[in-house]
Design a protein around this motif. Structure first.
Motif, short mmCIF file in Angstrom:
data_model
loop_
_atom_site.label_atom_id
_atom_site.label_comp_id
_atom_site.label_asym_id
_atom_site.label_seq_id
_atom_site.Cartn_x
_atom_site.Cartn_y
_atom_site.Cartn_z
N GLY A 11 -2.52 -2.74 -5.93
CA GLY A 11 -1.87 -2.35 -4.69
C GLY A 11 -1.09 -1.06 -4.75
O GLY A 11 -0.10 -0.88 -4.05
N VAL A 12 -1.53 -0.15 -5.60
CA VAL A 12 -0.94 1.18 -5.57
C VAL A 12 -1.75 2.02 -4.59
O VAL A 12 -2.96 2.17 -4.77
CB VAL A 12 -0.96 1.83 -6.98
CG1 VAL A 12 -0.42 3.26 -6.92
CG2 VAL A 12 -0.15 1.00 -7.95
N TYR A 13 -1.09 2.55 -3.59
CA TYR A 13 -1.81 3.24 -2.52
C TYR A 13 -2.23 4.65 -2.88
O TYR A 13 -1.83 5.61 -2.25
CB TYR A 13 -1.00 3.21 -1.22
CG TYR A 13 -1.30 1.98 -0.42
CD1 TYR A 13 -2.16 2.01 0.67
CD2 TYR A 13 -0.74 0.75 -0.79
CE1 TYR A 13 -2.46 0.86 1.37
CE2 TYR A 13 -1.02 -0.41 -0.09
CZ TYR A 13 -1.89 -0.36 0.99
OH TYR A 13 -2.20 -1.49 1.68
N GLU A 14 -3.02 4.76 -3.93
CA GLU A 14 -3.59 6.07 -4.23
C GLU A 14 -4.84 6.25 -3.37
O GLU A 14 -5.13 5.42 -2.50
CB GLU A 14 -3.85 6.24 -5.74
CG GLU A 14 -4.45 5.08 -6.47
CD GLU A 14 -5.84 4.80 -6.01
OE1 GLU A 14 -6.01 3.75 -5.37
OE2 GLU A 14 -6.76 5.62 -6.27
N LEU A 15 -5.57 7.30 -3.62
CA LEU A 15 -6.67 7.69 -2.72
C LEU A 15 -7.65 6.55 -2.43
O LEU A 15 -7.99 6.28 -1.27
CB LEU A 15 -7.40 8.90 -3.33
CG LEU A 15 -8.51 9.52 -2.49
CD1 LEU A 15 -7.98 9.96 -1.13
CD2 LEU A 15 -9.12 10.71 -3.23
N THR A 16 -8.10 5.86 -3.48
CA THR A 16 -9.11 4.82 -3.28
C THR A 16 -8.57 3.63 -2.49
O THR A 16 -9.23 3.10 -1.60
CB THR A 16 -9.65 4.36 -4.64
OG1 THR A 16 -10.21 5.49 -5.30
CG2 THR A 16 -10.72 3.30 -4.48
N LYS A 17 -7.32 3.25 -2.83
CA LYS A 17 -6.71 2.13 -2.12
C LYS A 17 -6.51 2.48 -0.63
O LYS A 17 -6.75 1.66 0.26
CB LYS A 17 -5.38 1.78 -2.76
CG LYS A 17 -4.60 0.67 -2.07
CD LYS A 17 -5.32 -0.66 -2.17
CE LYS A 17 -4.51 -1.74 -1.42
NZ LYS A 17 -5.26 -3.01 -1.36
N ALA A 18 -6.10 3.73 -0.40
CA ALA A 18 -5.90 4.18 0.98
C ALA A 18 -7.22 4.08 1.75
O ALA A 18 -7.25 3.60 2.90
CB ALA A 18 -5.37 5.61 1.00
N ALA A 19 -8.31 4.51 1.11
CA ALA A 19 -9.61 4.45 1.76
C ALA A 19 -10.02 3.00 2.02
O ALA A 19 -10.51 2.67 3.10
CB ALA A 19 -10.66 5.16 0.90
N ARG A 20 -9.79 2.14 1.02
CA ARG A 20 -10.19 0.73 1.20
C ARG A 20 -9.44 0.07 2.35
O ARG A 20 -10.03 -0.69 3.12
CB ARG A 20 -9.93 -0.04 -0.09
CG ARG A 20 -11.04 0.15 -1.11
CD ARG A 20 -10.69 -0.47 -2.43
NE ARG A 20 -10.47 -1.91 -2.31
CZ ARG A 20 -10.04 -2.65 -3.33
NH1 ARG A 20 -9.81 -2.09 -4.50
NH2 ARG A 20 -9.85 -3.94 -3.17
N SER A 21 -8.16 0.34 2.48
CA SER A 21 -7.44 -0.31 3.56
C SER A 21 -7.83 0.28 4.92
O SER A 21 -7.83 -0.43 5.92
CB SER A 21 -5.93 -0.28 3.33
OG SER A 21 -5.46 1.03 3.42
N LEU A 22 -8.20 1.58 4.91
CA LEU A 22 -8.70 2.15 6.16
C LEU A 22 -10.03 1.52 6.56
O LEU A 22 -10.28 1.23 7.74
CB LEU A 22 -8.89 3.67 6.03
CG LEU A 22 -7.62 4.52 6.15
CD1 LEU A 22 -7.92 5.97 5.80
CD2 LEU A 22 -7.03 4.41 7.56
N ILE A 23 -10.87 1.26 5.57
CA ILE A 23 -12.17 0.63 5.85
C ILE A 23 -11.96 -0.76 6.44
O ILE A 23 -12.63 -1.18 7.39
CB ILE A 23 -13.02 0.57 4.57
CG1 ILE A 23 -13.45 1.98 4.16
CG2 ILE A 23 -14.26 -0.31 4.78
CD1 ILE A 23 -14.04 2.07 2.77
N ALA A 24 -10.99 -1.47 5.88
CA ALA A 24 -10.72 -2.82 6.38
C ALA A 24 -10.32 -2.78 7.85
O ALA A 24 -10.61 -3.70 8.61
CB ALA A 24 -9.63 -3.48 5.54
N LYS A 25 -9.61 -1.70 8.22
CA LYS A 25 -9.15 -1.60 9.61
C LYS A 25 -10.22 -1.05 10.55
O LYS A 25 -10.34 -1.47 11.68
CB LYS A 25 -7.92 -0.68 9.67
CG LYS A 25 -6.60 -1.43 9.43
CD LYS A 25 -5.41 -0.51 9.70
CE LYS A 25 -4.89 0.08 8.40
NZ LYS A 25 -3.86 1.08 8.54
#
Lengths: 247, 266
Positions: B209-223
């Motif tokens: 759950g560290v919001y680096e680039l990949t995590k940011a992209a994954r949560s955007l995809i979920a939305k």
């Protein structure tokens, strides 16, 4: 000036891990101010002896005594004595990433704590002595073999060692460069520096050597002084055979 | 001297253009055949939201990726050098410990290490997610770096050690003044690869759950369900960063004169 024994080696033995017995009970002494030349066939243990003297190799038995102190087996004393013995290698071993000047001043500054400016001044004098005053800024790769070896001699001298050890220093050189290196060594011998010279240059050995030690099969076969006597009238058959093969 | 031209060598630009065009076409064609409808127009707002006038999640994630990379590189280099030197001190407890460290870290998945660092080590020492991530990545890369450094040190000839020893140089001085300066240029290509690996591996810390680039992209995809657009976008971002690293490495190689020695013979 010659005085008492500076180095004395007492019945030292050295067997390499490979099982090769390089030294089998070698004893010899080097007097202060003396130029001792060690000759003998390849594999006779000459180089190993030098390396045991300066501590590059550990001996298995016997004793190396330098300036009255038993240094073999005493890591502390050995470490203290390291800068007092200057070794010049067959393969130069200059530091390729440093300039000639830096090669020479590194150890005086780091080990003897000489100020950089002073070390450079001293290095300049040494470079002049070995005839390379114009090469201070060069890198080792830009020099010929003979020049590199003369820098290596200057580098060892910069520590003001009490004895200089030369390990077949002309063996890796092109023939036309041998003379310039031997000339430097001749000067040093004339200045009264204590020197132990392992060499295949018999002309040099004869001319410069105040004493000669002939080694064969890991043993000292013969010691003669002055050197010319060894070459004119070898006392042993093994020495005679060796000289016959060369000349 | 006239430069000989190798007829099989394409000049850089057309080669790159052709390769990228082929890749783009493959992706596009694949998407069309699977009935995917592209919505690229929404992507820029994820970098910078012009309406609100603030940075988007991808830019913030990229910032965090840079922070993780920066701290990890620092720790990796310190630790990697230490492990390499410890390994070289053969026959000591330190060298045995270094060996165990290397084998454990190198032979287990980074993903598992990150999870352990966060939920076990992190709990004990109450580390933040960020520092758990940095430490996990650092420990992992340091294991590889130590082997790179060790091989470089071993490549320096024995004569250099002997010369330094005979001059009376201390062991630290021998390393600092004689050995390490000679290994540096040799190590540039593998070091460059290591930095690139580190940047890419940092993507894995998204699992804690560290919001680096990949995590940011994954949560955007979920939305937003813009899966392909977002994955491709961050792939390009990683590509650009790492190309910059490669270029920097190549530049340093040229500066140190380490490259081009064999080129003449190929």
């Amino acid at each position: 000036m010659t005085g008492g024994d500076f180095i004395s080696v007492e019945r030292i033995y050295k067997t390499y891990d490979s099982g090769l017995a390089a030294l089998k009970g070698v004893s010899l002494t080097v007097r202060r101010g003396e130029t001792l030349v060690i000759v003998g066939p390849s594999g006779s243990g000459k180089s190993t002896l030098l390396r045991c003297l300066c501590g590059l190799e550990e001996i298995d038995a016997g004793a190396v005594v330098i300036d009255g102190q038993v240094v073999s087996g005493d890591a502390r004393l050995r470490d203290k004595m390291r800068p007092e013995l200057g070794l010049v290698f067959q393969s130069f071993n200059l530091f390729p990433h440093l300039t000639v000047m830096e090669n020479i001043t590194l150890a005086p500054v780091r080990v003897r704590r000489v100020k950089a400016a002073e070390a450079e001044k001293a290095a300049g004098r040494l470079l002049e002595k070995v005839g390379l005053a114009d090469k201070a800024g060069a890198r080792p790769a830009q020099l010929s073999g003979g020049q590199q070896q003369r820098v290596a001699i200057a580098r060892a001298l910069a520590m003001n060692p009490r004895v200089m050890l030369f390990d077949e220093v002309t063996s890796a050189l092109d023939p036309e460069m041998i003379g310039e290196v031997l000339a430097v060594m001749k000067d040093l011998a004339a200045e009264g520096l204590t020197m132990v010279v392992v060499t295949h240059e018999m002309g040099f050995a004869r001319e410069v050597g105040e004493a000669v030690v002939f080694m064969d099969g890991g043993e000292v076969v013969e010691r003669a002084a002055p050197a010319a006597r060894f070459f004119d009238q070898p006392a042993t058959d093994r020495a005679r055979q060796f000289l016959e093969k060369i000349f | 001297m006239k430069k000989q031209k190798n007829p099989y060598k394409l000049t850089a630009l057309p080669a790159w253009a052709a390769t990228l065009a082929l890749l783009a076409w493959l992706v596009y064609d694949g998407a069309v055949k699977s009935g995917y409808s592209w919505e690229w127009s929404r992507i820029p707002a994820f970098f910078f939201d012009a309406d609100k006038g603030e940075l988007g999640p991808l830019t913030l994630g990229l910032g965090l990726t840079f922070q993780i990379t920066f701290w990890s590189l620092l720790i990796t280099f310190g630790l990697g050098l230490f492990i390499a030197l410890a390994r070289l001190a053969g026959g000591t407890v330190l060298s045995a410990l270094a060996r165990i460290y290397l084998e454990v870290i190198r032979n287990t998945p980074l993903l598992v290490q990150i999870l352990v660092m966060y939920s076990v080590v992190g709990e004990i020492f109450s580390l933040s997610r960020f520092w758990a991530a940095v430490l996990a990545v650092s420990f992992f890369e340091a294991a590889y770096l130590s082997e790179i450094i060790r091989s470089g040190i071993l490549a320096v000839g024995e004569g250099q050690w002997q010369a330094a020893w005979c001059l009376g140089l201390s062991t630290p001085d021998t390393f600092r003044r004689v050995i390490l300066p000679q290994t540096g240029p040799m190590l540039l290509p593998p070091l460059c690869s290591l930095v690139i690996s580190l940047i890419k591996d940092s993507a894995l810390v998204s699992v804690i759950g560290v919001y680096e680039l990949t995590k940011a992209a994954r949560s955007l995809i979920a939305k937003t369900y813009l899966a392909l657009e977002l994955w491709l976008t961050i792939a390009v971002v990683y590509l650009l960063i790492n190309l910059a690293v490669s270029e920097l490495g190549a530049f340093l190689e040229r500066r140190l004169g380490a490259s081009g020695r064999a080129g003449r013979f190929l």
